[in-house]
Each structure stands twice: as structure tokens, then as C-alpha cells.
Design an enzyme around this catalytic site. Structure first.
Site, PDB file in Angstrom:
ATOM      1  CE  LYS A   1      -4.015  -1.837   2.456  1.00  0.00           C
ATOM      2  NZ  LYS A   1      -4.982  -1.682   1.355  1.00  0.00           N
TER       3      LYS A   1
ATOM      4  NE  ARG B   1     -10.545  -9.848  -3.094  1.00  0.00           N
ATOM      5  CZ  ARG B   1     -10.857  -8.894  -3.960  1.00  0.00           C
ATOM      6  NH1 ARG B   1     -11.021  -9.187  -5.247  1.00  0.00           N
ATOM      7  NH2 ARG B   1     -11.013  -7.655  -3.570  1.00  0.00           N
TER       8      ARG B   1
HETATM    9  N1  BES Z   1      -8.208  -3.819   3.738  1.00  0.00           N
HETATM   10  C1  BES Z   1      -8.325  -3.396   2.402  1.00  0.00           C
HETATM   11  C2  BES Z   1      -9.620  -2.653   2.101  1.00  0.00           C
HETATM   12  C3  BES Z   1      -9.829  -1.340   2.818  1.00  0.00           C
HETATM   13  C4  BES Z   1      -9.554  -0.163   2.163  1.00  0.00           C
HETATM   14  C5  BES Z   1     -10.353  -1.303   4.081  1.00  0.00           C
HETATM   15  C6  BES Z   1      -9.765   1.039   2.811  1.00  0.00           C
HETATM   16  C7  BES Z   1     -10.577  -0.099   4.721  1.00  0.00           C
HETATM   17  C8  BES Z   1     -10.280   1.076   4.079  1.00  0.00           C
HETATM   18  C9  BES Z   1      -8.259  -4.587   1.456  1.00  0.00           C
HETATM   19  O1  BES Z   1      -7.523  -5.662   1.887  1.00  0.00           O
HETATM   20  C10 BES Z   1      -7.628  -4.101   0.189  1.00  0.00           C
HETATM   21  O2  BES Z   1      -6.513  -3.683   0.229  1.00  0.00           O
HETATM   22  N2  BES Z   1      -8.374  -4.158  -0.890  1.00  0.00           N
HETATM   23  C11 BES Z   1      -7.903  -3.744  -2.134  1.00  0.00           C
HETATM   24  C12 BES Z   1      -8.395  -4.752  -3.133  1.00  0.00           C
HETATM   25  C13 BES Z   1      -7.765  -4.657  -4.488  1.00  0.00           C
HETATM   26  C14 BES Z   1      -6.286  -4.901  -4.415  1.00  0.00           C
HETATM   27  C15 BES Z   1      -8.420  -5.659  -5.413  1.00  0.00           C
HETATM   28  C16 BES Z   1      -8.442  -2.355  -2.418  1.00  0.00           C
HETATM   29  O3  BES Z   1      -9.567  -2.050  -1.992  1.00  0.00           O
HETATM   30  O4  BES Z   1      -7.758  -1.557  -3.026  1.00  0.00           O
HETATM   31 ZN    ZN Z   2      -5.452  -5.511   1.409  1.00  0.00          ZN
END
Ligand code: BES
Ligand code: ZN
Ligand code: ZN
Length: 497
Positions: free
Chosen positions: A277, A351
């Protein structure tokens, strides 16, 4: 906390008496009318002058200057009588309790019947009152060396009502349990990743199991290896913290049938893994276990109220880290279900762990599954911060959740999963599934992926990425974790049929 009395005893000194006020063409009737007479018509004057407001959620303090045996009257505005809803009432009580706490008062009396209308009876009013108290006054203790002065807490609420005392007492208890359990979940979510590891989450769950006499099981890495939980293990691969698969079972029916599975994403910190991230998005990823916290909060309510239902809670807990051992983009892993997954993005880790948790919930006899997860940033783009995204393979199950959420005021809205969406998650050339088939319909991809593991079992997916945390204080709590879906899951379980 609560004492229910049948009539207002003015010989008894009250610091504060709280009265609900409907907008009524500058009239004061009922208890407010009586108080007006005792105070020589002064309340009417204040109302006319606009110094007392009956507007929705307005709280007005009036000092009685020693004229009656009550030091202060607090008027809570309820708007038009016919418009009062359970939700507005709960928020109005929330505002009241915030005001009472700020004033450092520890004991109040409430004229409950002034908060009822044709739709809301004294039992519902009692529930709203008792739920709002812990929710509105919640504060995360934190870790400062020199903690602030312990704040004065509200210790006693005397509830006056013409309603049946025992019933009102029972409704107060239920409301209070709902509020307190939501706060338990808030605290878990507010805790940083180093203070709440997967092992800590497991310890917390085991303590709860012992308290409420739940059957429980905590799977260790070796157990998961034997069971073939390759998707869950893959996410933990880069971590120094061992993973835990936490299972709690509550049996409220004679036989283990019609079992509701509650599955909660328990990522104690999400760095994104090698699909790292950006630094700004990584902050606050301690809250990526809010699904797990919601399930544990609901289990607390279930443990307290013991409904005639069977529930199995399954929580996959791990952090998502990087190291020489970590999962990489392009890796192919095998889930417990046997389905293989091509990992295109290690940040779509939720997931992966939920895939095995859903399979494991079925293994424990779940006939219906609800999963709760901070799954995608996409749901925030789609629905914002006040509405939880829902996806399902079963209309009826979804309807039941929708009804529960309408009662708790935790809004959910359904997103579709079409055959085309399913094709996209099956789009890998070398494996059965692809964990990240592109940014379009991002939240739906998460749901479609999970539906591959729910298969024929009626299932609802709740994406709480937008609703689990709030950036500003509100009537029913401070900024930070909201404890969203604790109350909805519990209400859903209680009424499930
Ligand atoms: N934990 C995150 C989602 C999230 C984002 C929770 C903001 C709370 C606030 C999740 O694991 C994630 O990183 N999802 C990705 C998915 C993508 C890589 C397909 C996302 O939302 O960018
Ligand atoms: Zn994630
Ligand atoms: Zn995540």
C-alpha cells in the site's frame, strides 16, 4: 444502572429530570404541562421565547432555581410526534447522554413515556435509551502514560414509566447489552496491530467462550496445513506472527441444525504485502479486523441474551506482511475447497483468508453464512461511509439482514453479482480463480470471489470498509471505530427463521 419506577415521586430529590418534547404549536402537555404549572407558567414563556426547543434532537437545560424538588429539567426535542422513528429517538438519547456526560452528572431520571408515540411504545423507547447510553458515551482508553483524569461516568438512570415494570426492565437490559457489545468491538478495532495480534484476538475469543459457555476451537498453523487451508496460510506466509483460525459455537437449539455461520475478516494489520500500500493508505490498516470484531461483538450479545438459534462464528486472524517468505503476485495457491487461485494482488488478501473461513464454516455445519469484512476500497467509492455494501446469492437471507439493519439504523445496500462478474473472477489462465481481475466494479469482484466458496449455501457478504471507522464524532459515538454490524448481526440472529 437502571431502576424502573411507576410514578414520578417529587418528594425525592432529582439532580436532573429528562422530558421528551414534541413540536406542538407552542403547547406543553402531559408531564411538561405539569412541570409548567409547578413552575408558575415559566416553561411556557421559555418555549414561546424559543429558549426551549422541541426540534429534533435539540437538548435544552432549564434550571428550576429551587422552585421544585428537581434541580434541572432537560428537554429533549423530538420533532413532530407522527415523525418520530426509533432511529431518531436513539440519536436523540445519544445527544442527551453526551450532554449529561459533559455536564459531569452521574445520576439522572428520565420520564420515559414522554418519548413514546403511536409507533414507539415504552419498550422500544427503553431499548433506544439503554442502547444510546453506552454508545454515546464510549471512549477508547488509549495508552497515554499520564491518562486524563478518569472521566465521570453516568452511574444511575431512574426510568419513570406507566409501562409494565418488568417488561421495561427487560428492554433496558437488551438495549444496554447491544450498546456495550458494540463498544467491545470498537475497542478491538481501535487497538493498534502490535497490541492486538492474531494470538491476542484468539485469547480474547477464548475468554469470551469460557464466560458464555461456548464450544471453541483455535486452529494453529499445523492444523491448517493438515486441513489444506492454502489460501489463509498464503496470506500469513510473510508474517512473524502465527495465524489463528478461531471458531466459537453457540447451540441454542436442541440439535445442531439450521446453523448460522458468522464469518469475520480478522486482518490485524494490512500492509498490502508485496502489492504494498502507498504510505498514506497504510495508516489505519489496524482496523482491517473490524469484521472479526463485529462477529465477536454479536457473539457477546448472543452469549448474554441466549436466543434459540445455532451459531458458529469463524474468524481467520493474521496480519498481511512482507518478508523473504511472503506471498508474491503471480503465485498460485490451493484453497481448502480445492479451488486454485492465481494471486494477482497480495493486497486482495481478505478474500483469500475468507475463502478458507467460509469453507471451514460449512465444515462446521453452517447452513447459512454471513461474512463481514473490510474488503475493498471500492465499496467506499460506491456507497460512501454511511452505507455497508451487501452482496448475496439468496434473496430471502438478504431480506432478513435488511430488516435487521433497518431496526439498528446500520444501513446496507445491495450490489449485484452477475454471471459476467463471476466470469471475471474465473478469468485466470492457469488457475480456477483470479483474486484481482481489475479495478472495475471492485467491491463486486470481492463478493463474486467469495461466492465461489459459499457455492450453494445461502450467503450474504457485508463489505464494511467504508462504515467501520468514522472520521468525526456523531450522536452515538466518537470518531474512530463504529462497531458497525455488531447490532445488525445480533438482531438478525435473534429473529432468524
Ligand atoms: N483492507 C483493504 C480494504 C480497505 C480499504 C479497508 C480502505 C478499509 C479502508 C483490502 O484488503 C484491500 O486492500 N483491498 C484492495 C483490493 C484490491 C487490491 C483488489 C483495495 O480495496 O484496493
Ligand atoms: Zn489488502
Ligand atoms: Zn485488507
Amino acid at each position: 444502572m437502571f431502576t424502573v419506577l411507576n410514578h414520578l415521586d417529587l418528594s425525592y430529590l432529582h439532580e436532573v429530570l429528562v422530558i421528551g418534547l414534541f413540536e406542538k404549536n407552542k403547547q406543553l402537555d402531559g408531564l411538561a404541562g405539569e412541570m409548567n404549572e409547578l413552575l408558575d407558567g415559566q416553561l411556557m414563556t421559555l418555549l414561546k421565547e424559543g429558549d426551549i426547543s422541541a426540534k429534533k434532537k435539540a437538548v435544552t437545560k432549564v434550571h428550576t432555581l429551587g422552585k421544585i424538588n428537581i434541580k434541572r429539567l432537560y428537554f429533549v426535542g423530538l420533532g413532530k410526534e407522527e415523525d418520530l422513528t426509533f432511529e431518531v429517538l436513539r440519536e436523540a438519547f445519544g445527544k442527551l447522554f453526551k450532554t449529561v456526560k459533559e455536564a459531569k452528572l452521574t445520576k439522572i431520571a428520565v420520564a420515559l413515556d414522554t418519548f413514546t408515540n403511536g409507533k414507539i411504545d415504552y419498550n422500544e423507547a427503553a431499548h433506544a435509551l439503554a442502547e444510546a447510553l453506552p454508545l454515546a458515551t464510549y471512549q477508547f482508553a488509549g495508552y497515554k502514560q499520564k491518562a486524563n483524569e478518569p472521566e465521570k461516568q453516568i452511574e444511575k438512570v431512574i426510568v419513570y414509566t406507566q409501562g409494565a415494570q418488568e417488561e421495561v426492565q427487560a428492554s433496558l437490559t437488551v438495549g444496554y447489552v447491544y450498546g456495550e457489545a458494540t463498544n467491545s468491538a470498537r475497542t478491538l478495532v481501535n487497538m493498534p496491530g502490535n497490541m492486538l495480534t492474531a494470538a491476542d484476538l484468539a485469547d480474547y475469543a477464548v475468554e469470551m467462550a469460557k464466560k458464555y459457555d461456548f464450544e471453541y476451537e483455535v486452529l494453529e498453523k499445523e492444523d491448517m496445513e493438515k486441513l489444506g487451508m492454502g489460501a489463509f496460510l498464503a496470506v500469513n506466509q510473510g508474517s512473524a506472527e502465527p495465524p489463528k483460525m478461531i471458531v466459537l459455537k453457540y447451540q441454542g437449539k436442541e440439535t445442531w441444525e439450521n446453523v448460522i455461520g458468522l464469518v469475520g475478516k480478522g486482518v490485524t494489520f494490512d500492509t498490502g504485502g508485496y502489492s504494498l500500500k502507498p504510505r498514506e493508505s497504510m495508516v489505519d490498516m489496524k482496523t482491517d479486523m473490524a469484521g472479526a470484531a463485529a462477529v465477536l461483538g454479536a457473539m457477546e450479545i448472543i452469549g448474554e441474551l441466549r436466543p434459540e438459534q445455532n451459531v458458529v462464528a469463524v474468524i481467520p486472524a493474521t496480519d498481511n506482511m512482507i518478508s523473504g517468505h511472503a506471498l508474491k503476485p503471480d503465485d498460485v495457491i490451493t484453497s481448502m475447497s480445492g479451488k486454485t487461485i492465481e494471486v494477482k494482488n497480495t493486497d486482495a488478501e481478505g478474500r483469500l483468508i475468507l475463502a478458507d473461513a467460509i469453507t471451514y464454516a460449512k465444515h462446521h455445519g453452517a447452513n447459512y453464512i454471513v461474512d463481514v469484512a473490510t474488503l475493498t476500497g471500492g465499496v467506499i467509492v460506491a456507497l460512501g461511509n454511511h452505507t455497508t455494501g451487501a452482496m448475496t446469492n439468496n434473496e430471502q437471507l438478504f431480506e432478513q439482514l435488511l430488516e435487521a439493519s433497518a431496526e439498528t439504523g446500520e444501513f446496507i445496500w445491495r450490489l449485484p453479482i452477475t454471471e459476467k462478474d463471476k466470469e471475471r473472477v474465473r478469468s485466470s489462465k492457469i488457475a480456477d480463480l483470479n483474486n484481482s481481475p481489475g479495478r472495475e466494479g471492485h467491491a463486486i469482484m470481492g463478493g463474486a470471489f467469495l461466492s465461489e466458496f459459499a457455492e450453494d449455501t445461502p450467503w450474504v457478504h457485508l463489505d464494511i470498509a467504508g462504515t467501520s471507522v468514522t472520521s468525526s464524532a456523531h450522536d452515538l459515538g466518537p470518531a474512530g471505530a463504529t462497531g458497525v454490524m455488531v447490532r445488525t448481526l445480533a438482531a438478525f440472529v435473534e429473529r432468524f427463521e
